[in-house]
Design a protein around this motif. Structure first.
Motif, short mmCIF file in Angstrom:
data_model
loop_
_atom_site.label_atom_id
_atom_site.label_comp_id
_atom_site.label_asym_id
_atom_site.label_seq_id
_atom_site.Cartn_x
_atom_site.Cartn_y
_atom_site.Cartn_z
N UNK A 191 48.09 54.21 -6.94
CA UNK A 191 46.94 54.64 -6.00
C UNK A 191 45.77 54.89 -6.01
N UNK A 192 45.20 54.34 -7.27
CA UNK A 192 43.85 54.10 -7.72
C UNK A 192 43.64 52.49 -6.85
N UNK A 193 44.16 51.86 -6.52
CA UNK A 193 43.84 50.83 -5.80
C UNK A 193 43.96 50.69 -4.30
N UNK A 194 44.72 51.67 -3.33
CA UNK A 194 44.95 52.35 -1.85
C UNK A 194 43.31 53.57 -2.01
N UNK A 195 43.24 54.72 -2.92
CA UNK A 195 42.46 55.04 -2.86
C UNK A 195 41.21 54.28 -2.39
N UNK A 196 40.46 53.35 -3.62
CA UNK A 196 39.48 52.46 -3.58
C UNK A 196 39.31 51.63 -1.89
N UNK A 242 54.83 52.43 -5.70
CA UNK A 242 54.51 51.00 -3.96
C UNK A 242 54.33 50.94 -3.16
N UNK A 243 54.44 52.25 -2.74
CA UNK A 243 53.73 52.86 -1.14
C UNK A 243 52.63 52.49 -2.10
N UNK A 244 51.95 53.40 -2.32
CA UNK A 244 50.76 53.10 -2.25
C UNK A 244 50.01 51.47 -2.44
N UNK A 245 50.35 50.80 -3.19
CA UNK A 245 50.71 49.60 -3.24
C UNK A 245 50.91 48.88 -2.69
N UNK A 246 51.50 48.97 -1.70
CA UNK A 246 51.91 48.55 0.05
C UNK A 246 51.31 48.82 1.02
N UNK A 247 50.50 50.23 1.26
CA UNK A 247 49.96 50.30 1.98
C UNK A 247 48.14 49.88 2.10
N UNK A 248 48.25 49.11 0.47
CA UNK A 248 46.40 48.84 0.07
C UNK A 248 46.57 47.61 0.83
N UNK A 315 54.44 57.92 6.25
CA UNK A 315 52.72 58.17 6.47
C UNK A 315 51.84 57.48 6.28
N UNK A 316 51.38 56.69 4.89
CA UNK A 316 50.55 56.34 4.60
C UNK A 316 50.72 54.12 4.85
N UNK A 317 52.11 53.93 5.18
CA UNK A 317 52.06 52.92 5.85
C UNK A 317 51.99 52.70 7.27
N UNK A 318 52.28 53.45 7.84
CA UNK A 318 52.00 53.56 9.25
C UNK A 318 50.94 54.09 10.12
N UNK A 320 48.18 52.99 7.24
CA UNK A 320 47.73 51.01 7.52
C UNK A 320 47.57 50.57 8.55
N UNK A 321 49.04 50.25 9.01
CA UNK A 321 49.68 49.32 10.30
C UNK A 321 48.62 49.33 11.16
N UNK A 322 48.63 51.25 11.73
CA UNK A 322 47.65 51.59 13.23
C UNK A 322 46.06 50.90 12.56
N UNK A 323 45.72 51.21 11.58
CA UNK A 323 44.26 50.84 11.50
C UNK A 323 44.36 49.60 10.88
N UNK A 324 44.85 48.57 11.12
CA UNK A 324 44.35 47.53 11.09
C UNK A 324 44.81 46.62 11.93
N UNK A 325 45.79 46.89 13.32
CA UNK A 325 45.59 47.02 14.66
C UNK A 325 44.49 47.09 15.38
#
Length: 606
Positions: A191-196, A242-248, A315-318, A320-325
């Motif tokens: 989660x901290x990795x995702x926040x950062x 796992x969701x936080x890690x994958x979104x990061x 939510x966070x995966x969708x 993150x993907x929209x942002x990177x797209x």
């Protein structure tokens, strides 16, 4: 054989797997929307908990994934709650900010006011991320960004592990003799990795680069080289982390085709492939790898809810993907140094965690020192922070040992084998465990890991509240202080006077044979009777039992291992079983207990 940990036969790319899981989760969440209720929880068979963040996470996920009508229903369900019903303010505020960012809305943030401090550091950094995202003026953004970087730097070990507790790690060192000073649960590191990562994307400040590099590098300590990331501390192997890690990983670019064979890309792909076996019939994901096998909860904490974590994941995966797209990745993220090798020894001495992987691909995650339990209670024993044990072994696409668990005291007293590898001692009505070690020696050479650790058993539960004053303090701590007094007691656990232990742990990660040797020597100078509840206690996976198992007792004579009946463990990996000898009075002087385990691999396809 246990549930396979490797799915390297599939040609699915990370992007295709992300598409699959996003579509499946979107349809699954949309099907759980009820009129005037919003998100329904199919496990609880009632609306998603009002005091969590399931409704807004669902609203964001469905809005991004093409279900606007259902998204609006989930959001309206949350808005209709009274302020007293709402909880998890940092999460809901963060989700409101992302909803506003997505569709240009101006949802009032006053619905979820932030506090100055929180009991867990992971809540504090999420709240500060909210302040950064909503800052309007450049100077305000710089201050919010600097404060978040300062906190993450303070709450980080030298090796890069996020310290979820305590808030003042340096000061807490004098509270405990020798060890157990910090708690670094892996789910909250992710989660901290995702926040950062979100903060670095928002600010673009190059000073995020070394912080993110260390946080990302530390994730290797939680990865088994394939499809599992976690296993230590609260929420181990839980979907939330796992969701936080994958979104990061998506935000830093690990899903890009050119990064597929890099370690972050392999980590991302491994988890997504494992999720294929974790998908429920209704499209949602089970919250732990074991749930898919049991078709039921396994190792859940009381704050874990199927609807909430699935909505958060989608939510966070969708997002993150929209942002990177839609936006170019900031230079600070494009310039990160990624971990380049997973083999050999990696360790965080402050956290007491290490990882070894042999050239043959056999991997072991081990807790050495032990950490303070964040849920230090009177009626439960928290074993998931214990030291002196392997909490994940993977070899030949099999999981060989399960992670430790949290247990009610009554259950442990009835079946001491539930303690797994953790030695437990009973003195009167008090329980102690050899969970923390003061001195640690580690050697790694030619695929052999050797650890020597020494320490004293510490109290496994909080002292009962005595007298009127004690009961009043306990009530205030629960209702007003968020459990701060209880967590402080976790840093001051009394030791079992007159008893000490030395552990010798050896792991040989050979190409076609893995051996684990666990030798515990106890010195007892205590005159009072001490009952050793689980001599030679250990934990295994039912579908991957060792071909060789030798147990020795206090006089070094062999014990019939087949007489040790397995006890099912509520572990987050399927098939966890605990074993031990019968309880006995710990003899005075020195006694030694030994466990030798050996597994063989099929190398015919090499």
């Amino acid at each position: 054989m246990s549930e396979p940990g490797s799915y390297s036969g599939t040609s699915d790319s990370p992007s295709r797997l992300l598409d699959h899981h996003s579509e499946t989760l979107g349809r699954g969440l949309a099907s759980q929307i009820r009129p005037d209720i919003g998100l329904w929880d199919p496990e609880r068979k009632q609306p998603t908990p009002a005091d969590h963040y399931g409704q807004l996470a669902c609203a964001l996920a469905l809005s991004l994934l093409g279900f606007p009508k259902q998204a609006q229903a989930a959001e309206h369900a949350w808005l209709s709650l009274s302020p007293k019903q709402r909880g998890h303010a940092p999460f809901n505020r963060f989700l409101l900010l992302l909803l506003n960012q997505h569709n240009g809305g101006q949802r009032p943030l006053s619905h979820c006011p932030l506090q100055r401090t929180y009991p867990s550091n992971n809540w504090t950094v999420l709240a500060q991320l909210c302040r950064l995202l909503e800052a309007q003026e450049p100077a305000q953004r710089r201050r919010a960004d600097a404060r978040l970087r300062q906190w993450l730097t303070t709450w980080m070990t030298d090796s890069g592990g996020f310290i979820d507790y305590p808030a003042r790690p340096a000061r807490s060192a004098r509270s405990i003799a020798g060890s157990g000073r910090i708690a670094t649960p892996m789910a909250y590191h992710h989660k901290a990795l995702f926040v950062a990562t979100v903060a670095a994307w928002q600010s673009g400040d190059q000073r995020w680069a070394p912080i993110l590099t260390k946080l990302l590098d530390w994730t290797l300590l939680s990865w088994d080289g394939d499809g599992c990331v976690g296993g230590f501390g609260r929420s181990n192997h839980a979907l939330f982390g796992e969701a936080c890690l994958l979104a990061a990983l998506v935000l830093i670019g690990a899903a890009q085709p050119e990064h597929r064979e890099c370690i972050p890309g392999r980590m991302l792909t491994g988890v997504l492939r494992r999720w294929q076996h974790q998908t429920r019939a209704d499209g949602l994901l089970w919250l732990s790898p074991a749930d898919a096998r049991a078709q039921a909860q396994s190792g859940w904490d009381e704050y874990m809810h199927l609807s909430v974590y699935n909505a958060w994941t989608a939510a966070i995966l969708a997002w993150a993907r929209q942002l990177t797209t839609n936006a170019e990745r900031p230079a600070v993220l494009a310039a990160l140094s990624w971990p380049t090798t997973a083999t050999g020894l990696r360790t965080d001495p402050a956290a007491g965690l290490l990882r070894v992987e042999s050239e043959a691909g056999l991997c072991a995650l081990v807790s050495t020192r032990g950490q303070p339990p964040q849920a230090f209670r009177r009626t439960e024993i928290e074993g998931r922070y214990s030291g002196g044990l392997p909490f994940h072994l993977r070899a030949w696409d099999r999981y060989l040992v399960p992670p430790p668990v949290r247990l009610p005291i009554d259950a442990l007293l009835q079946q001491p084998a539930l303690a797994g590898w953790m030695p437990v001692f009973e003195v009167g009505d008090l329980l102690y465990g050899l969970t923390d070690f003061e001195t640690i020696e580690v050697q790694w050479s030619q695929a052999v890991l050797s650890i020597v650790a020494e320490g004293q058993p510490l109290a496994l539960t909080r002292s009962p509240a005595h007298g009127l004053t004690g009961r009043v303090l306990a009530a205030l701590d629960w209702r007003l202080l968020g459990g701060r007094l209880g967590r402080r007691q976790a840093l001051q656990r009394p030791a079992l006077a007159g008893v000490s232990g030395q552990l010798r742990l050896r792991l040989d990660l050979n190409r076609d044979h893995l051996t684990l040797t666990h030798q515990l020597t106890l010195d007892n100078a205590q005159a009072e009777a001490i009952r050793y509840l689980n001599p030679a206690g250990h934990a295994l996976i039912a579908d991957a039992l060792p071909a060789q198992r030798r147990i020795t007792g206090t006089d070094q004579t062999a014990v019939d291992a087949t007489a040790m009946a397995p006890v099912p463990l509520p572990t987050t990996l399927a098939g966890g079983q605990g074993y031990c000898q019968s309880s006995a009075i710990l003899p005075p002087g020195r006694s030694t207990y030994g466990i030798e385990l050996g597994w063989s691999g099929d190398t015919s396809n090499d």
